[in-house]
Write a protein that holds these residues in place. Sequence first.
Motif, PDB file in Angstrom:
ATOM      1  N   GLU A 170       0.808  -1.212   0.000  1.00  0.00           N
ATOM      2  CA  GLU A 170       0.000   0.000   0.000  1.00  0.00           C
ATOM      3  C   GLU A 170       0.842   1.263   0.000  1.00  0.00           C
ATOM      4  OE1 GLU A 170      -2.671  -0.675   3.228  1.00  0.00           O
ATOM      5  OE2 GLU A 170      -4.173  -1.585   1.930  1.00  0.00           O
ATOM      6  N   TYR A 171       2.037   1.211   0.597  1.00  0.00           N
ATOM      7  CA  TYR A 171       2.815   2.449   0.617  1.00  0.00           C
ATOM      8  C   TYR A 171       3.332   2.804  -0.773  1.00  0.00           C
ATOM      9  CZ  TYR A 171       6.791  -0.752   1.466  1.00  0.00           C
ATOM     10  OH  TYR A 171       7.699  -1.762   1.415  1.00  0.00           O
ATOM     11  N   LEU A 173       1.527   2.093  -3.500  1.00  0.00           N
ATOM     12  CA  LEU A 173       0.308   2.659  -4.087  1.00  0.00           C
ATOM     13  C   LEU A 173       0.114   4.101  -3.629  1.00  0.00           C
ATOM     14  CD1 LEU A 173      -2.513  -0.019  -3.921  1.00  0.00           C
ATOM     15  CD2 LEU A 173      -1.429   0.970  -5.921  1.00  0.00           C
ATOM     16  N   ALA A 174       0.347   4.309  -2.332  1.00  0.00           N
ATOM     17  CA  ALA A 174       0.170   5.655  -1.785  1.00  0.00           C
ATOM     18  C   ALA A 174       1.067   6.641  -2.514  1.00  0.00           C
ATOM     19  CB  ALA A 174       0.479   5.652  -0.290  1.00  0.00           C
ATOM     20  N   ALA A 175       2.297   6.218  -2.784  1.00  0.00           N
ATOM     21  CA  ALA A 175       3.229   7.102  -3.488  1.00  0.00           C
ATOM     22  C   ALA A 175       2.737   7.383  -4.905  1.00  0.00           C
ATOM     23  CB  ALA A 175       4.620   6.466  -3.514  1.00  0.00           C
ATOM     24  N   VAL A 176       2.182   6.354  -5.557  1.00  0.00           N
ATOM     25  CA  VAL A 176       1.641   6.558  -6.904  1.00  0.00           C
ATOM     26  C   VAL A 176       0.527   7.596  -6.854  1.00  0.00           C
ATOM     27  CG1 VAL A 176       0.405   5.476  -8.802  1.00  0.00           C
ATOM     28  CG2 VAL A 176       2.224   4.235  -7.651  1.00  0.00           C
ATOM     29  N   TYR A 177      -0.341   7.464  -5.872  1.00  0.00           N
ATOM     30  CA  TYR A 177      -1.485   8.371  -5.773  1.00  0.00           C
ATOM     31  C   TYR A 177      -1.078   9.781  -5.353  1.00  0.00           C
ATOM     32  CZ  TYR A 177      -4.306   4.139  -6.063  1.00  0.00           C
ATOM     33  OH  TYR A 177      -4.866   2.970  -6.474  1.00  0.00           O
ATOM     34  N   MET A 178       0.166   9.917  -4.854  1.00  0.00           N
ATOM     35  CA  MET A 178       0.646  11.261  -4.539  1.00  0.00           C
ATOM     36  C   MET A 178       1.163  11.946  -5.792  1.00  0.00           C
ATOM     37  SD  MET A 178       2.994  10.700  -1.300  1.00  0.00           S
ATOM     38  CE  MET A 178       2.399   9.576  -0.092  1.00  0.00           C
ATOM     39  N   GLY A 179       1.317  11.174  -6.857  1.00  0.00           N
ATOM     40  CA  GLY A 179       1.826  11.753  -8.088  1.00  0.00           C
ATOM     41  C   GLY A 179       3.342  11.748  -8.156  1.00  0.00           C
ATOM     42  N   ILE A 180       3.986  10.778  -7.512  1.00  0.00           N
ATOM     43  CA  ILE A 180       5.449  10.685  -7.561  1.00  0.00           C
ATOM     44  C   ILE A 180       5.839   9.842  -8.779  1.00  0.00           C
ATOM     45  CG2 ILE A 180       7.448   9.726  -6.350  1.00  0.00           C
ATOM     46  CD1 ILE A 180       5.950  10.530  -3.789  1.00  0.00           C
ATOM     47  N   HIS A 189      11.259   3.718  -2.506  1.00  0.00           N
ATOM     48  CA  HIS A 189      10.489   2.749  -1.716  1.00  0.00           C
ATOM     49  C   HIS A 189      10.854   1.297  -1.986  1.00  0.00           C
ATOM     50  CE1 HIS A 189       7.832   5.726  -0.041  1.00  0.00           C
ATOM     51  NE2 HIS A 189       7.658   6.245  -1.233  1.00  0.00           N
TER      52      HIS A 189
ATOM     53  N   LYS B 434      -1.511  15.362 -12.197  1.00  0.00           N
ATOM     54  CA  LYS B 434      -0.676  15.538 -11.010  1.00  0.00           C
ATOM     55  C   LYS B 434      -1.236  16.659 -10.128  1.00  0.00           C
ATOM     56  CE  LYS B 434       3.930  15.960  -9.264  1.00  0.00           C
ATOM     57  NZ  LYS B 434       5.340  16.195  -9.473  1.00  0.00           N
ATOM     58  N   ARG B 437      -4.107  15.481  -8.122  1.00  0.00           N
ATOM     59  CA  ARG B 437      -3.781  14.565  -7.025  1.00  0.00           C
ATOM     60  C   ARG B 437      -3.652  15.286  -5.691  1.00  0.00           C
ATOM     61  NH1 ARG B 437      -3.410   9.678  -8.804  1.00  0.00           N
ATOM     62  NH2 ARG B 437      -2.383   9.130 -10.761  1.00  0.00           N
ATOM     63  N   GLN B 441      -6.784  12.515  -1.944  1.00  0.00           N
ATOM     64  CA  GLN B 441      -5.819  11.683  -1.239  1.00  0.00           C
ATOM     65  C   GLN B 441      -6.509  10.500  -0.601  1.00  0.00           C
ATOM     66  OE1 GLN B 441      -2.376  11.743  -0.819  1.00  0.00           O
ATOM     67  NE2 GLN B 441      -2.451  13.142  -2.552  1.00  0.00           N
ATOM     68  N   PHE B 444      -5.246   4.335   3.835  1.00  0.00           N
ATOM     69  CA  PHE B 444      -5.400   2.902   3.604  1.00  0.00           C
ATOM     70  C   PHE B 444      -5.874   2.166   4.845  1.00  0.00           C
ATOM     71  CE2 PHE B 444      -2.476   4.016   0.200  1.00  0.00           C
ATOM     72  CZ  PHE B 444      -3.071   3.369  -0.851  1.00  0.00           C
ATOM     73  N   ALA B 449       1.038  -1.653   6.541  1.00  0.00           N
ATOM     74  CA  ALA B 449       1.441  -1.801   5.147  1.00  0.00           C
ATOM     75  C   ALA B 449       1.436  -0.476   4.405  1.00  0.00           C
ATOM     76  CB  ALA B 449       0.511  -2.783   4.440  1.00  0.00           C
ATOM     77  N   ALA B 450       0.724   0.501   4.936  1.00  0.00           N
ATOM     78  CA  ALA B 450       0.577   1.750   4.185  1.00  0.00           C
ATOM     79  C   ALA B 450       1.751   2.698   4.400  1.00  0.00           C
ATOM     80  CB  ALA B 450      -0.715   2.442   4.575  1.00  0.00           C
ATOM     81  N   LEU B 451       2.596   2.413   5.379  1.00  0.00           N
ATOM     82  CA  LEU B 451       3.744   3.282   5.640  1.00  0.00           C
ATOM     83  C   LEU B 451       5.016   2.511   5.335  1.00  0.00           C
ATOM     84  CD1 LEU B 451       2.612   4.627   9.130  1.00  0.00           C
ATOM     85  CD2 LEU B 451       2.133   5.604   6.906  1.00  0.00           C
ATOM     86  N   ASP B 452       5.904   3.110   4.562  1.00  0.00           N
ATOM     87  CA  ASP B 452       7.165   2.457   4.235  1.00  0.00           C
ATOM     88  C   ASP B 452       7.942   2.202   5.524  1.00  0.00           C
ATOM     89  OD1 ASP B 452       9.628   1.676   3.358  1.00  0.00           O
ATOM     90  OD2 ASP B 452       9.687   3.070   1.684  1.00  0.00           O
ATOM     91  N   ARG B 510      -0.370  12.134   6.478  1.00  0.00           N
ATOM     92  CA  ARG B 510       0.215  12.146   5.139  1.00  0.00           C
ATOM     93  C   ARG B 510      -0.853  12.506   4.095  1.00  0.00           C
ATOM     94  NH1 ARG B 510       2.569   6.648   2.878  1.00  0.00           N
ATOM     95  NH2 ARG B 510       0.400   6.057   3.116  1.00  0.00           N
TER      96      ARG B 510
END
Lengths: 279, 689
Positions: A170-171, A173-180, A189, B434, B437, B441, B444, B449-452, B510
């Motif tokens: 998910e992290y 995916l989260a980065a993708v959704y941030m537009g990175i 990542h 972009k 985006r 936001q 999750f 799992a949602a945080l690196d 975030r």
Amino acid sequence: MRSKVVLRRLFRNKQARYGTVALILLILLAYIGPYIGPYDWTDKDFLAFMSAPDGDHWWGTGAIGQDMYAVTLRGMQKSIIIGLLVALIATGLAAVVGAFAGYFGGWVDKVLMWGVDLLLVLPSFLIIAIISPRLKGGTWLWFVVLLAAFTWMITSRVVRSMTLSLREREYVLAAVYMGIPRWKIIFRHVVPNLSSLLIIDATLNVSGAIIGEAALSFFGFGIQPPDVSLGTLIAEGSRNATGYPWLFAFPAGLLVLLVLSINLIGDGLRDALDPGSNS
Amino acid sequence: MSILEVTDLTVTFPGGIQAVRGVSYEVERGEVLGIVGESGSGKSVTSLAIMGLLPRNAVVSGSVKLHGRELLGMDEDELIKVRGKAISMIFQDPLSAFTPVYTIGDQVAEAVRVHQKMAKDKAAKRAVELLDLVGIPNPHLRAKAFPHEFSGGMRQRAMIAMAIANDPDLLICDEPTTALDVTIQAQVLEVLKTAQQETGAGIVMITHDLGVIAGMADRVLVMYAGRPVEQGSVDDIYYRPRMPYTMGLLASIPRVDGEEGPLVPIEGNPPSPSALPPGCPFAPRCPMKVDMCDDEEPPLTPFAGGRQVACIRSHEIEHKGLTGADVFPVPVIPPSDVVRVPRAERSTVLQLDGMIRHYPLMKGAVFKRRVGTVYAVDGISFDVAEGETLALVGESGCGKTTTLQQIMQLEPPQGGRVVVLGKDSAKLDKDARKALRRDLQIVFQDPMAALDPRMPVSDIIAEPLRAHGRKDVRARVAELLELVGLSPEHAERYPQQFSGGQRQRIGIARALALEPKLLVLDEPVSALDVSIQAGVINLLEELKNTLGLSYLFVAHDLAVVRHLADRVAVMYLGRIAEIGTVENVYDHPAHPYTQALLSAIPLPDPEMERTRKRILLEGDLPSPADPPSGCRFRTRCPKFAQLSEADRRICVDEEPSVARLANAVDHGAACHYAEEIEVITASDDQEEK
């Protein structure tokens, strides 16, 4: 912030501190040591062939009277550079190719993995035999590149399969959704989360490259006599290791120390990068 | 005489970690004992210790007597004869509880043959009987199926069949329905009740779901930090809790029949078992704490009416008749300015128009050919107005997550339209995407799992800021951390050093970093413990009101939805079954699926659980690759079953679309025979009068 935190954790780590000190001492020995010794590495003492270590020849002499101290340190200069460079290039290439193939999938994956498989099935000596005449006269750094080019493939396959599972996290995916951008996601990542594997791979590659380089020297490639490296010294010395142990013991001992210090740094770096470890 | 007697059981793991510290209870024949507690309270370790299944390095002391026979310290050979024969266990995850390479029938038959001398063919026959008993259709055929060919609910039924194969005296169920959907959960709980009647066994039911316990248990044991803190009959515990922790727990759960207003969270986190506070372990989070609480841990002392409480102020609570809402501070959530404007006049932040997402089903290794289509989302429409929360509910596999992904990707959909903040996703170029985006936001489900895991928290929160070129990153990170109720000093820590609730707050921080207008929440609280959940729900509500956010909220927990959402859309197999305001849908559901869904939710209220009637659905969700013709719900629809042959025709031939119900402003159902009924009776005050 991450680099700062990792550095601080790295220097708080005892293993990493010892490893770094040991590596710095070895590098100093390799580059400053020759000025302290009484002989130059090209000097030959015709009065002492195969003599045991004594006050004059600190680490003994070789078959044609070379001073082992000077020769070994000269070899170590080369080997440190070869080992570190090959490990960096090979592991870096493995990480980049594997991560890109795994993350992008589709035709990128197909093309990259096709290349990897091709390199895996082609006998590396054959290719080196074909290429080496063209590189004659070039710098020995070409040799580093070639050595690295034949060590990265298996790791990159492992990296690819690990990336396949990481990209669903998910992290990511989260980065993708941030537009990175995607290449940034890979370096930010994906690769850091593979660092345990990559660090172990790199430390293993260091010793592998130093030893492997000696094997290739037989084929007239890489470090050529009269120049020496730790690999060629160990290969030569091991034949007479029982009768004249100093020919073998000093280069081999230095190799062990070198690899050990790099392992310590690697372990420390792994712990520093891995937030799960408490050290 | 009691079947199982546990006295002063303690479990210590290496490093002096006391996971269980003195648990005592008894289970009578035919009785259901519920053990409730948050994660890490030691409830699972207790049951594993009873079964003798803990790793060797765990030190277990105390006494566990089965029919007066001591189980602790028994030989492994002897213990094997008890396990699966006299005591059986049902695990949480039914997938990993079966060996994937043997058929279900073989595995159930094996369980029979291990403890009974029986020929192979007889055991196989018995396995089929058992599968029939737990309600698996066509047990002869299904016995030959492999575990992966069973759905989650079916697997859990098979697990129950295996557990009761040898007529056990005691069944230990460790979160038996946590991994299942509500309608399937209702079925499985029903099977469990049948199984108990069939065998007359005592049941130890371990769960964190207070609704399940209310419906199943006769007695309840509440655990906290490895110790029981309250024990008593289910009515006493639910209506007259006398320990602040139990009171807080009951006050913190959102109820599907509940009233409006903020939830009452329990502040703080459960203590780590390696660093327990000196006195009462709950004292640091307890609003009724006095200095004496820190002196020594209160023992579990008998209280009036055959119950036990571990609190020095329990008599005072009894005397004053205090409830959770009295004791715990009720947070104040500022009201929103936006909602004063009528909905029709507010701008629309998200609009979906007949959106479609199909996946091809491929077969073949070298030459892939298309063998079918998964109709994951098959034409759904809804809109979210500014300052509003729309909840998307439905069981797993209904297409909620696919819908979210389609929205978040901002790519042109396969069919229909997705319009975010007035911009059609099909007409966006790269830069516009972009830029958009920033305003869209996501939070999750799984906060781990949602945080690196390899990034310090400050980098995690700074990532969207840097990606969009914000300058004052450091200050903004500190500000965001404070906004979600975390300390800015924690910025250099890694996600692992935070608890689940705190991690979810980081995820929210975030998502809020770029000041979005629409926040997509993908099951944001389902992975959290109840007492923590309440705090996060309150935070979400507060942020929405103060920052003027709109939420698209996906959840399977209908109680949370009722609390947080303004409007709700019920999804079934890639279509919307019913949509409308929360009041309309919950109080007068018109679609038979919504009715079944609502009636399947267990209420944390023993009295109501005993009296209410459930609409049980037959079978499982059909595969989205092969949905039924006409109305997709007709294969499981209780209403369809009652219709005459002629009336059924339309359900089979024609797919219903969402039609507005005659007497409501904002309420529509996709059913040819929509009819409003009341499924949940509005609760009176949940506490005693």
